[in-house]
Every structure is written in C-alpha cells, then in structure tokens.
Design a protein around this motif. Structure first.
Motif, PDB file in Angstrom:
ATOM      1  N   ALA A 268      34.352  58.893  10.221  1.00 45.17           N
ATOM      2  CA  ALA A 268      32.891  58.782  10.220  1.00 45.17           C
ATOM      3  C   ALA A 268      32.264  59.497  11.407  1.00 45.17           C
ATOM      4  CB  ALA A 268      32.480  57.310  10.231  1.00 45.17           C
ATOM      5  N   CYS A 269      33.068  59.903  12.378  1.00 45.15           N
ATOM      6  CA  CYS A 269      32.554  60.565  13.581  1.00 45.15           C
ATOM      7  C   CYS A 269      32.871  62.052  13.531  1.00 45.15           C
ATOM      8  CB  CYS A 269      33.166  59.942  14.836  1.00 45.15           C
ATOM      9  SG  CYS A 269      32.843  58.171  14.993  1.00 45.15           S
ATOM     10  N   ARG A 270      32.080  62.802  14.241  1.00 41.34           N
ATOM     11  CA  ARG A 270      32.281  64.250  14.258  1.00 41.34           C
ATOM     12  C   ARG A 270      33.510  64.640  15.065  1.00 41.34           C
ATOM     13  NH1 ARG A 270      26.163  66.702  15.203  1.00 41.34           N
ATOM     14  NH2 ARG A 270      25.180  65.711  13.402  1.00 41.34           N
ATOM     15  N   ARG A 271      33.781  63.884  16.107  1.00 43.06           N
ATOM     16  CA  ARG A 271      34.923  64.204  16.954  1.00 43.06           C
ATOM     17  C   ARG A 271      36.060  63.228  16.685  1.00 43.06           C
ATOM     18  NH1 ARG A 271      32.986  63.919  22.889  1.00 43.06           N
ATOM     19  NH2 ARG A 271      32.145  61.974  22.065  1.00 43.06           N
ATOM     20  N   PRO A 272      37.311  63.688  16.757  1.00 41.71           N
ATOM     21  CA  PRO A 272      38.441  62.772  16.569  1.00 41.71           C
ATOM     22  C   PRO A 272      38.601  61.847  17.774  1.00 41.71           C
ATOM     23  CG  PRO A 272      39.218  64.966  17.164  1.00 41.71           C
ATOM     24  CD  PRO A 272      37.734  65.085  16.964  1.00 41.71           C
TER      25      PRO A 272
END
Length: 407
Positions: free
Chosen positions: A238-242
C-alpha cells in the motif's frame, strides 16, 4: 381697398371664433381638474359626530401628520443623493479593510494556538513514555520519520505558519499517543495494526520494534513482535516505498526465531521489502542449522543475494542446492568471476560434478579452470580426499581423457 377691408373682416371674425373656442375648452378643463370639497359630506374614516368634535379632529390630524412623516422618511431612504452614496462606498471600503486585518490576526493567533497545542501533546506523549531520552531527543526521533515525498521533519512543521501541516503534525502526534495507550493496555495486536497503518510510517521504526521486544513473549498468546512484523509487511504494497532494510532484517530474524519459515518465505517472495547481505546471511545460516528446510533457505538466500548483486554468494547457494548446470549458466551470464573466486567456490562446495564442469568445455566455451590447478588447490587446502576422489573419477574415463583434462 374694399377687398382688403373684406379680408380683414373675415380674418377678425375667424380670430373671434378661435378665442371663443379656446374659452370653451379652458372652461371644460377647469371643470374636470378643479378639486372641491363638499363640507356637507363626512370626513373619510370618521363618523358625523366625530367630524364635529374638536378632540377627534385633533387626534385625526395627528394621525395624518404621522403618516405624512412616515411617507417622507421612506422617500428619504428610497432616494439617496449621489454624494451620500459616495460617502457610503468609502465607509464600506474602510470597514472591509478593518475586517481583513482582523481575519489575518485571527488566523495568526489560531496557528500559534495550534502549535502550542501540538507541542503540549508531544510533551504529554513524552511524559507517558519511559522518558529514557530528553524531550528534545524525543522530538528529534519523530523528526527522523520521513514522508512519502521527502525528508521534511515534523519539528519543522511545528514552527511553520501552515494550517495544513500543523493539522498533519497534530495527527501524527495523536497516533503516537494512541499507540502508547494501546501498548499500556496490553492490546498488542491492535497496536501492531495501528502502527502498520500509521500515516507516513511514523510508527514503523526501530523504536517501535524495541517497544515490542520489551514486552517479550506472553504465555498462551501470539508473540507481539511477530504480530508487528506481520502487520507492517502485509501493508507494504500500500506504500510507495518498500520496508527499509533494517526493519526487513529484524522481521526475518524474528520470524526465523519463532520457526515461522512459512512467513519468511511469503515475506521474501510476495511483499515489498529492502533486501541486504545481512538478511541473506541470516536465512543461509538458518538453513545450515535446519537441515530439513535447508533447500528452501538456500533458495531464499540465493534470491536475496541475486537481488543485492552478491553473485559469489548466489552462486554458492546454487551449487549447494545441487543445481550445477544452473550454476554454470550463472557463471556464463555474469562474467565477473575470477579464477580465485572459482577456487574459493570449490573449497566451500567440493562437489566432484562441479569441479568436472569447471574444468571442461561448456557450451563450446573453454574451461573456466585448469584441472591441474584445481587438483593442486585441493591438496594445498588440506582437501586431499576430494582431490583423490576426483582423480579416481577421471581415471575411470580413460587415460586419453585424463591427459586431455590435465592439459
């Protein structure tokens, strides 16, 4: 002369006729427009008795005067002079300027109040925590949390005259306070989910990990730290960054310590994580201890090493899985391996098949190693048994083949 006199008489006659007609017309106009009040008729709205009473007439006169004044006042309001309108416009402009100044002052005071309230909430959260660090360090720890688009800290937002950022900072601090409340109440599963869905990942850091570690294991209940990692890893898409490398490593270590290799496999293959050499080493070492799941651990470690560009360790994992042909293809694909690298590989994974493949032609390409040097290396590193076994295997193939490999 007679003609002139006759004409004059006719003209005079016409003039007299016109005067007579004009007089009749004026008489008719006067008849229609002349207003006359018949005193014998009663006054409208009054009885005959009231019309002859002085008190009633005085009262009625007062009523008419009031009505006249009212009509006059309405006329004054309805029709305003041009100069009066200009004065009103100027007065309105002055009033609007005063209003704008008051609104700006009100906004500034509201922002100051919000900043003070945010700092107050931060202080309250710090007091409710263990207070192991100073308040300044506590706020700086919050500042280290990065948003999705940049590295701007919350401490800067506390000092900015921006209502949007002030509200966001207040929301972040309220999340911290609510998380601490859940931890104090022992609602660790809810706290883990709360941290996983925290805005800007403010609760996804080593500080939160340490809080869950401090709880330890609870008899008859799931391990709180494992619940935390399950929650944050499951929301990674759900987030842009891991998830960062530090949390990834901690999560893998936690999962393996609880013997939940199934979770680790799912995390590594399905979720958005940041791999590191340390994470691969942890899984590799776990496979060395758990021989039943060694193949799975080697495959996971190989995936991580390849992702990190650690080709030597990835090649070793392939060889230990018995995928010799895959290892040879890997060597051909990545041509960064030196003779020393391959010698070290033989030492760590002394498979006869591997040594034979390295010392033979592969897909029409020359051998990667000299057979003679490989044998000498095995004897020099106290691996004589492997060297002798290899020579025995080669000798079975015939003298000609043995001589060709030595060359």
């Amino acid at each position: 002369m007679r003609v002139i006199e006759n004409n004059s008489s006719q003209i005079q006659l016409q003039i007299d006729q016109m005067k007579q007609l004009r007089a009749e017309y004026d008489a008719k106009e006067a008849k229609y427009h002349t207003f006359s009040k018949d005193p014998s008729k009663p006054i409208p709205g009054m009885t005959l008795q009231e019309s002859v009473s002085l008190d009633a007439l005085t009262k009625y006169l007062k009523h008419l005067e009031d009505k006249y004044a009212e009509i006059k006042q309405v006329m004054l309001k309805k029709y305003v002079p041009v100069q009066r309108k200009a004065d009103l416009d100027e007065e309105m402009m002055v009033t609007l300027k005063r209003r704008d100044l008051a609104e700006n002052l009100n906004k500034e005071l509201q922002f100051r109040h919000q900043r003070l309230q945010i700092i107050s909430n931060a202080l309250t959260s710090w007091v409710k925590s263990d207070m192991s660090s100073s308040f300044q360090d506590f706020v700086e720890q919050i500042q280290k949390t990065k948003d999705l688009h940049g590295d701007q800290g919350i401490i800067e937002e506390l000092l900015e005259d921006d209502p949007g950022k002030a509200k966001e900072a207040e929301l972040l601090l309220s999340y911290i306070e609510r998380f601490n409340e859940l931890m104090l109440l022992g609602e660790y599963e809810k706290a883990a989910c709360f941290a996983a869905h925290s805005p800007r990942r403010i609760l996804q850091n080593i500080g939160t990990v340490n809080k869950f570690k401090a709880v330890g294991k609870i008899r008859g209940k799931p391990f709180p730290l494992l619940l935390f990692f399950e929650a944050i890893f499951s929301t990674s898409h759900a987030c842009r960054r891991p998830i960062d490398a530090e949390l990834t490593l901690e999560g893998i270590q936690c999962g393996l310590s609880e013997k939940r290799l199934d979770l680790v496999i799912n995390w590594v293959t399905q979720e958005r994580l940041t791999f590191s050499e340390e994470a691969g080493d942890v899984i590799y070492d776990y496979g060395e201890q758990d021989t039943y799941n060694k193949a799975k651990c080697l495959a996971l470690a190989q995936m991580i090493y390849t992702e990190c560009g650690l080709h030597k360790k990835a090649l070793l994992c392939l060889c230990k899985q018995g995928q010799i042909h895959g290892a040879m293809e890997y060597i051909q694909q990545f041509k960064d391996f030196t003779s020393d690298d391959l010698m070290d590989l033989i030492k760590l994974c002394p498979h006869t098949e591997l040594i034979q493949c390295l010392t033979r032609e592969w897909n029409g390409k020359p051998p990667s190693l000299s057979f003679g040097l490989a044998i000498l290396h095995l004897f020099s590193v106290d691996m004589k048994k492997v060297g002798i076994k290899l020579l025995q295997e080669i000798s079975k193939g015939g003298k000609g083949k043995y001589s060709k490999m030595l060359l």
